[in-house]
Design a protein around this motif. Structure first.
Motif, PDB file in Angstrom:
ATOM      1  N   GLY A   1       0.799  -1.223   0.000  1.00 14.63           N
ATOM      2  CA  GLY A   1       0.000   0.000   0.000  1.00 14.63           C
ATOM      3  C   GLY A   1       0.824   1.263   0.000  1.00 14.63           C
ATOM      4  O   GLY A   1       0.416   2.287   0.568  1.00 14.63           O
ATOM      5  N   LEU A   2       2.007   1.235  -0.623  1.00 14.92           N
ATOM      6  CA  LEU A   2       2.901   2.387  -0.649  1.00 14.92           C
ATOM      7  C   LEU A   2       2.692   3.206  -1.915  1.00 14.92           C
ATOM      8  O   LEU A   2       2.183   2.709  -2.920  1.00 14.92           O
ATOM      9  N   ASP A   3       3.102   4.491  -1.853  1.00 14.61           N
ATOM     10  CA  ASP A   3       3.189   5.272  -3.077  1.00 14.61           C
ATOM     11  C   ASP A   3       4.193   4.604  -4.007  1.00 14.61           C
ATOM     12  O   ASP A   3       5.129   3.926  -3.556  1.00 14.61           O
ATOM     13  N   GLN A   4       4.026   4.822  -5.326  1.00 12.30           N
ATOM     14  CA  GLN A   4       4.850   4.083  -6.271  1.00 12.30           C
ATOM     15  C   GLN A   4       6.343   4.366  -6.091  1.00 12.30           C
ATOM     16  O   GLN A   4       7.168   3.453  -6.147  1.00 12.30           O
ATOM     17  N   TRP A   5       6.711   5.626  -5.855  1.00  7.82           N
ATOM     18  CA  TRP A   5       8.137   5.935  -5.711  1.00  7.82           C
ATOM     19  C   TRP A   5       8.711   5.282  -4.454  1.00  7.82           C
ATOM     20  O   TRP A   5       9.865   4.832  -4.448  1.00  7.82           O
ATOM     21  N   MET A   6       7.903   5.179  -3.398  1.00  9.44           N
ATOM     22  CA  MET A   6       8.359   4.518  -2.184  1.00  9.44           C
ATOM     23  C   MET A   6       8.494   3.015  -2.407  1.00  9.44           C
ATOM     24  O   MET A   6       9.407   2.376  -1.865  1.00  9.44           O
ATOM     25  N   GLU A   7       7.592   2.444  -3.220  1.00  9.02           N
ATOM     26  CA  GLU A   7       7.682   1.016  -3.531  1.00  9.02           C
ATOM     27  C   GLU A   7       8.947   0.720  -4.328  1.00  9.02           C
ATOM     28  O   GLU A   7       9.643  -0.265  -4.063  1.00  9.02           O
ATOM     29  N   PHE A   8       9.253   1.569  -5.318  1.00 10.54           N
ATOM     30  CA  PHE A   8      10.497   1.408  -6.073  1.00 10.54           C
ATOM     31  C   PHE A   8      11.706   1.468  -5.140  1.00 10.54           C
ATOM     32  O   PHE A   8      12.646   0.672  -5.250  1.00 10.54           O
ATOM     33  N   LEU A   9      11.698   2.430  -4.235  1.00 10.39           N
ATOM     34  CA  LEU A   9      12.818   2.589  -3.307  1.00 10.39           C
ATOM     35  C   LEU A   9      12.917   1.393  -2.372  1.00 10.39           C
ATOM     36  O   LEU A   9      14.023   0.936  -2.035  1.00 10.39           O
ATOM     37  N   LEU A  10      11.772   0.849  -1.954  1.00 15.08           N
ATOM     38  CA  LEU A  10      11.768  -0.338  -1.103  1.00 15.08           C
ATOM     39  C   LEU A  10      12.410  -1.518  -1.815  1.00 15.08           C
ATOM     40  O   LEU A  10      13.256  -2.223  -1.234  1.00 15.08           O
ATOM     41  N   PHE A  11      12.041  -1.753  -3.086  1.00 13.65           N
ATOM     42  CA  PHE A  11      12.632  -2.860  -3.834  1.00 13.65           C
ATOM     43  C   PHE A  11      14.140  -2.674  -3.999  1.00 13.65           C
ATOM     44  O   PHE A  11      14.906  -3.636  -3.890  1.00 13.65           O
ATOM     45  N   ALA A  12      14.573  -1.449  -4.282  1.00  9.14           N
ATOM     46  CA  ALA A  12      16.010  -1.190  -4.436  1.00  9.14           C
ATOM     47  C   ALA A  12      16.742  -1.490  -3.136  1.00  9.14           C
ATOM     48  O   ALA A  12      17.804  -2.140  -3.136  1.00  9.14           O
ATOM     49  N   GLY A  13      16.177  -1.041  -2.001  1.00 10.67           N
ATOM     50  CA  GLY A  13      16.812  -1.305  -0.715  1.00 10.67           C
ATOM     51  C   GLY A  13      16.847  -2.781  -0.371  1.00 10.67           C
ATOM     52  O   GLY A  13      17.852  -3.289   0.151  1.00 10.67           O
ATOM     53  N   LEU A  14      15.755  -3.482  -0.653  1.00 10.69           N
ATOM     54  CA  LEU A  14      15.719  -4.920  -0.383  1.00 10.69           C
ATOM     55  C   LEU A  14      16.769  -5.665  -1.201  1.00 10.69           C
ATOM     56  O   LEU A  14      17.423  -6.586  -0.695  1.00 10.69           O
ATOM     57  N   LEU A  15      16.933  -5.270  -2.468  1.00  8.21           N
ATOM     58  CA  LEU A  15      17.919  -5.964  -3.302  1.00  8.21           C
ATOM     59  C   LEU A  15      19.340  -5.686  -2.818  1.00  8.21           C
ATOM     60  O   LEU A  15      20.201  -6.572  -2.856  1.00  8.21           O
ATOM     61  N   VAL A  16      19.611  -4.477  -2.353  1.00 12.31           N
ATOM     62  CA  VAL A  16      20.937  -4.182  -1.795  1.00 12.31           C
ATOM     63  C   VAL A  16      21.194  -5.058  -0.570  1.00 12.31           C
ATOM     64  O   VAL A  16      22.284  -5.627  -0.407  1.00 12.31           O
ATOM     65  N   ALA A  17      20.184  -5.175   0.303  1.00 11.01           N
ATOM     66  CA  ALA A  17      20.332  -6.021   1.489  1.00 11.01           C
ATOM     67  C   ALA A  17      20.559  -7.481   1.099  1.00 11.01           C
ATOM     68  O   ALA A  17      21.427  -8.165   1.664  1.00 11.01           O
ATOM     69  N   VAL A  18      19.795  -7.962   0.123  1.00  6.44           N
ATOM     70  CA  VAL A  18      19.959  -9.340  -0.346  1.00  6.44           C
ATOM     71  C   VAL A  18      21.332  -9.529  -0.988  1.00  6.44           C
ATOM     72  O   VAL A  18      21.972 -10.581  -0.828  1.00  6.44           O
ATOM     73  N   CYS A  19      21.805  -8.511  -1.697  1.00  7.92           N
ATOM     74  CA  CYS A  19      23.135  -8.584  -2.322  1.00  7.92           C
ATOM     75  C   CYS A  19      24.224  -8.756  -1.274  1.00  7.92           C
ATOM     76  O   CYS A  19      25.189  -9.501  -1.474  1.00  7.92           O
ATOM     77  N   ILE A  20      24.076  -8.069  -0.145  1.00  4.99           N
ATOM     78  CA  ILE A  20      25.059  -8.208   0.934  1.00  4.99           C
ATOM     79  C   ILE A  20      25.045  -9.639   1.471  1.00  4.99           C
ATOM     80  O   ILE A  20      26.101 -10.252   1.685  1.00  4.99           O
ATOM     81  N   ILE A  21      23.844 -10.171   1.676  1.00  2.00           N
ATOM     82  CA  ILE A  21      23.724 -11.558   2.156  1.00  2.00           C
ATOM     83  C   ILE A  21      24.334 -12.525   1.142  1.00  2.00           C
ATOM     84  O   ILE A  21      25.087 -13.443   1.507  1.00  2.00           O
ATOM     85  N   PHE A  22      24.030 -12.309  -0.139  1.00  2.00           N
ATOM     86  CA  PHE A  22      24.566 -13.180  -1.185  1.00  2.00           C
ATOM     87  C   PHE A  22      26.089 -13.090  -1.240  1.00  2.00           C
ATOM     88  O   PHE A  22      26.774 -14.108  -1.433  1.00  2.00           O
ATOM     89  N   SER A  23      26.630 -11.897  -1.080  1.00  2.00           N
ATOM     90  CA  SER A  23      28.094 -11.716  -1.120  1.00  2.00           C
ATOM     91  C   SER A  23      28.769 -12.473   0.016  1.00  2.00           C
ATOM     92  O   SER A  23      29.848 -13.053  -0.164  1.00  2.00           O
ATOM     93  N   ILE A  24      28.141 -12.469   1.199  1.00  2.00           N
ATOM     94  CA  ILE A  24      28.699 -13.229   2.322  1.00  2.00           C
ATOM     95  C   ILE A  24      28.661 -14.724   2.023  1.00  2.00           C
ATOM     96  O   ILE A  24      29.638 -15.453   2.262  1.00  2.00           O
ATOM     97  N   MET A  25      27.556 -15.197   1.470  1.00  2.00           N
ATOM     98  CA  MET A  25      27.448 -16.612   1.107  1.00  2.00           C
ATOM     99  C   MET A  25      28.486 -16.972   0.045  1.00  2.00           C
ATOM    100  O   MET A  25      29.105 -18.040   0.106  1.00  2.00           O
ATOM    101  N   ALA A  26      28.672 -16.070  -0.937  1.00  2.00           N
ATOM    102  CA  ALA A  26      29.637 -16.330  -2.013  1.00  2.00           C
ATOM    103  C   ALA A  26      31.069 -16.363  -1.488  1.00  2.00           C
ATOM    104  O   ALA A  26      31.916 -17.113  -2.003  1.00  2.00           O
ATOM    105  N   TYR A  27      31.346 -15.560  -0.454  1.00  2.32           N
ATOM    106  CA  TYR A  27      32.707 -15.513   0.114  1.00  2.32           C
ATOM    107  C   TYR A  27      33.117 -16.874   0.670  1.00  2.32           C
ATOM    108  O   TYR A  27      34.280 -17.279   0.578  1.00  2.32           O
ATOM    109  N   PHE A  28      32.146 -17.585   1.232  1.00  2.00           N
ATOM    110  CA  PHE A  28      32.448 -18.880   1.843  1.00  2.00           C
ATOM    111  C   PHE A  28      32.252 -20.049   0.872  1.00  2.00           C
ATOM    112  O   PHE A  28      32.427 -21.204   1.269  1.00  2.00           O
ATOM    113  N   TYR A  29      31.876 -19.743  -0.373  1.00  2.00           N
ATOM    114  CA  TYR A  29      31.680 -20.820  -1.347  1.00  2.00           C
ATOM    115  C   TYR A  29      33.020 -21.226  -1.946  1.00  2.00           C
ATOM    116  O   TYR A  29      33.851 -20.376  -2.319  1.00  2.00           O
TER     117      TYR A  29
END
Length: 721
Positions: A649-677
């Motif tokens: 139920g967010l404004d569209q620009w806030m929804e876009f920003l939410l997705f961008a932030g979530l992907l950055v957070a997921v990227c950090i998690i993925f980078s940590i997983m990749a470091y130990f692979y």
């Protein structure tokens, strides 16, 4: 070595050599031309239908943007769940040929049902919605079911020794995918918007042409039946993997009955399955664990066909005075940029990074691809913020929107009890100020408005309803100032049209005809209803008043704007004065190019690299398992969008920003997983398990073909099959 030669002879005698005649002077079977044409038509039908799908939901079914986005991504998700089912049917039951034929029939039925549902004369809206949903479900099962079969079936047509020809066939196959997707995203929006049927955009034709293409695809594919090499079902390794996992979990759960301990929980399946298979599954699971964060990338990527298309509907699509792009045509930019970026990255970007002595491993490339996608949504956020400046936000509960037209002969000053709105004098015949929020304190309210005109005070009582927009029209009469309240339309047209209404200050009624739309404006400050008209220059608009004909110039009526035209003048003339209630779409569509470029760069680094990495880390006979896992990440990515679109139920620009932030957070998690692979070489399996069975030798003989097919799947992913 003798065993391997004997095995080749057995395969030759089993009838698995190609029966198809060869193209003149080559080792290419004639039947591959049927497969290539089939793939072109099928991709055209799929992407052509999907290109106009979001606008169909909004403009034809009259759903809101959130519901339209949710259903679009639910359909996309289903398209990537069903390939697993298609692979199981082909490998365990029907074989590739019959699976393609039977599911193509389902595919055709889905297109036909979808097209019929877009014909207004079929029935009420409930029938249209039901037909649309049934059609989409059938299409999802059809396209998803044949997805893992067609490319592999094409590879089956080549003899084992013709590996070069097979690779070239895959390149031709890939080009047919590109041609089908690019042409369809260009043509079907034109069929939708430029062809009028049933009094509006012709969605029946836009869905009907893809249906015809799918019929052609099926007919062409069946036409080559007598020349195909059709291998019987040989069992699906995915089923063996699932059974092995199930047994290991069961035995581990009942481990209290066993005295021995195991190093890995999968070792509990050793009583039934060979150690080599268990070790291969362990290798695959290590890659599948890395897949866990990946759906978030696809959650952003697949919004090109939903949220980004909706953003385009509120932008200026005109290039000059003659060419106007359609919002659903912007999706072809991704496919075009892919064709440019793949060689640029392979020939220029990656070699330059290598010269800088930067060790850009596959997993690092994927992480960078995620960052590019997040930046793309950052760019989309900036565009959306500027787009929103042209939008009038509807009033919240307990409030309404109000603007004032002063058509009196001099300035007026308003006073509203309990409010300081319109504190400055309102000039005569001036464009009204921006809409003001009028507090009602409930569902509706009757308000007494005080008017000061030339030192005289007047009052008018009007009833306002919450969440509506109004224009208060003031004009002079001998008795003083007269008020007239008109309900406004502040929502932009999703069809890229303009809204228009007239106020007639003359003493005679006026009829206006323009672009097939008729307006009747009563005399003495009569107000016509708001109607939508096509974006165009209207320099010679025909008017009639009494027995006289007139021609007026309204200039450009731009996309997304709402206009009020004041008709002035005496008995022998009509003078129009155009005023803009809602701003036109003044943010140009070219501002979407950076976000498409960033997203495509992210796709090149994430998708292509990800598939090539995955297959390099898995045994040859486990590549289909990883393909299924990869497709499921796309499916779950669309599920994420579905949840956010309906729940946030967010404004569209806030929804876009939410997705961008979530992907950055997921990227950090993925980078940590990749470091130990730790990267592995599947070829080491032969050293760990030197004793081979006949079946394993056969797998070695098929390895080249399997690698080619998996490579094709990776390049198919470049155009988001």
């Amino acid at each position: 070595m003798g065993k391997r030669k004997e095995l080749k002879l057995e395969i030759h005698e089993s009838g698995k050599t190609s029966k198809s005649p060869k193209l003149c002077g080559t080792n290419y079977p004639v039947c591959i031309s049927f497969i290539v044409v089939n793939e072109f038509c099928e991709r055209f039908s799929y992407y052509g239908m999907k290109a106009v799908l979001t606008l169909y939901f909004i403009n034809y079914l009259h759903w809101d943007q959130n519901l339209s986005t949710a259903v679009y991504h639910a359909f996309s998700s289903l398209c990537y769940f069903t390939p697993v089912l298609g692979a199981l049917i082909a490998d365990s039951w029907l074989g590739k040929f019959k699976t393609i034929v039977y599911l193509s029939v389902v595919y055709v039925l889905g297109h036909v049902v979808k097209s019929v549902g877009a014909i207004p004369s079929v029935g009420d809206s409930t029938i249209h919605i039901a037909l649309s949903m049934v059609g989409l479900i059938l299409i999802a099962f059809g396209t998803g079911g044949i997805k893992p079969c067609v490319s592999a079936f094409g590879g089956d047509q080549f003899d084992e020794e013709h590996t070069n020809e097979r690779r070239k066939f895959f390149s031709i196959f890939y080009m047919s995918i590109n041609a089908g997707s690019v042409l369809s995203t260009l043509i079907t929006p034109i069929l939708r918007g430029n062809v009028q049927c049933f009094g509006g955009d012709c969605y029946a034709l836009a869905f009907g042409v893809p249906a015809i293409l799918m019929v052609i695809a099926l007919v062409v594919f069946i036409s080559g039946s007598g020349m195909y090499k059709k291998s019987p079902p040989e069992g699906n390794v995915l089923l063996d993997v699932c059974r092995c996992l199930g047994l290991a979990i069961k035995n581990r759960w009942m481990s209290s009955k066993y005295d021995s301990k195991r190093k890995h929980w999968l070792d509990w399946a050793e009583e039934k399955y060979p150690k080599r298979l268990i070790h291969e599954i362990k290798m695959v699971l290590r890659v599948l664990v890395l897949y866990i964060p990946l759906p978030m990338f696809w959650a952003l990527f697949d919004q090109q066909g939903s949220r980004w298309t909706l953003q385009a509907t509120r932008m200026n699509m005109a290039f000059g005075s003659t060419f106007v792009l359609k919002p659903d045509q912007m999706q072809m930019l991704n496919a075009l940029l892919i064709l440019m970026f793949v060689p640029i990255f392979d020939v220029v970007v990656y070699p330059l990074i290598g010269l800088c002595r930067i060790n850009l491993t596959p997993l690092k490339k994927m992480a960078v691809g995620m960052i590019f996608a997040a930046l793309a949504f950052g760019a989309a956020t900036l565009v959306e913020v500027n787009v929103m400046k042209t939008v009038v936000e509807p009033a919240p509960h307990g409030q309404c929107l109000l603007q004032v037209y002063n058509l009196a002969d001099s300035d007026v000053k308003l006073s509203i009890p309990g409010s300081n709105l319109f504190s400055q004098p309102i000039k005569s015949y001036e464009d009204p100020q921006a809409y003001q929020h009028l507090e009602l304190g409930g569902h509706n309210k009757t308000i007494t408005v005080g008017i000061n005109h030339n030192g005289h005070f007047h009052e008018c009582r009007e009833t306002f309803t919450e969440q509506k927009a109004y224009s208060l029209v003031l004009h002079s009469k001998t008795s003083g100032i007269v008020c007239q309240l008109a309900t406004d339309n502040v929502l932009k047209s999703e069809k890229m049209e303009a809204y228009l209404r007239f106020i007639n200050t003359r003493s005679e009624a006026v009829n206006v005809t323009m672009a097939g739309v008729d307006f009747y404006i009563p005399a003495d400050y009569g107000i016509s209803p708001n109607k939508s008209v096509e974006r165009n220059e209207y320099t010679n608009v025909r008017c009639t008043s009494g027995s006289q004909d007139f021609s007026i110039n309204l200039g450009l009526l731009d996309s997304g704007a709402s206009y009020t035209v004041i008709l002035k003048g005496g008995p022998g003339e009509i003078i129009p004065q155009k005023m803009e209630d809602v701003m036109a779409n003044n943010v140009h569509i070219a501002w979407q190019i950076p976000q498409y470029a960033l997203m495509t760069a992210g796709e090149v680094m994430f998708s292509i690299t990800g598939i090539e990495f995955s297959y390099s880390q898995a045994p040859a006979n486990m590549k289909s398992v990883l393909q299924a896992g990869w497709l499921l990440t796309v499916a779950f990515g669309n599920v994420i969008v579905l949840i956010v679109a309906e729940g946030a139920g967010l404004d569209q620009w806030m929804e876009f920003l939410l997705f961008a932030g979530l992907l950055v957070a997921v990227c950090i998690i993925f980078s940590i997983m990749a470091y130990f692979y730790t990267y592995v070489d599947p070829g080491e399996l032969d050293k760990l398990f030197p004793d081979k069975t006949v079946n394993e030798d056969e797998d070695d003989l098929k390895k080249d073909q399997a690698d080619d097919i998996m490579y094709l799947n990776s390049i198919e992913k470049r155009t988001k099959m």
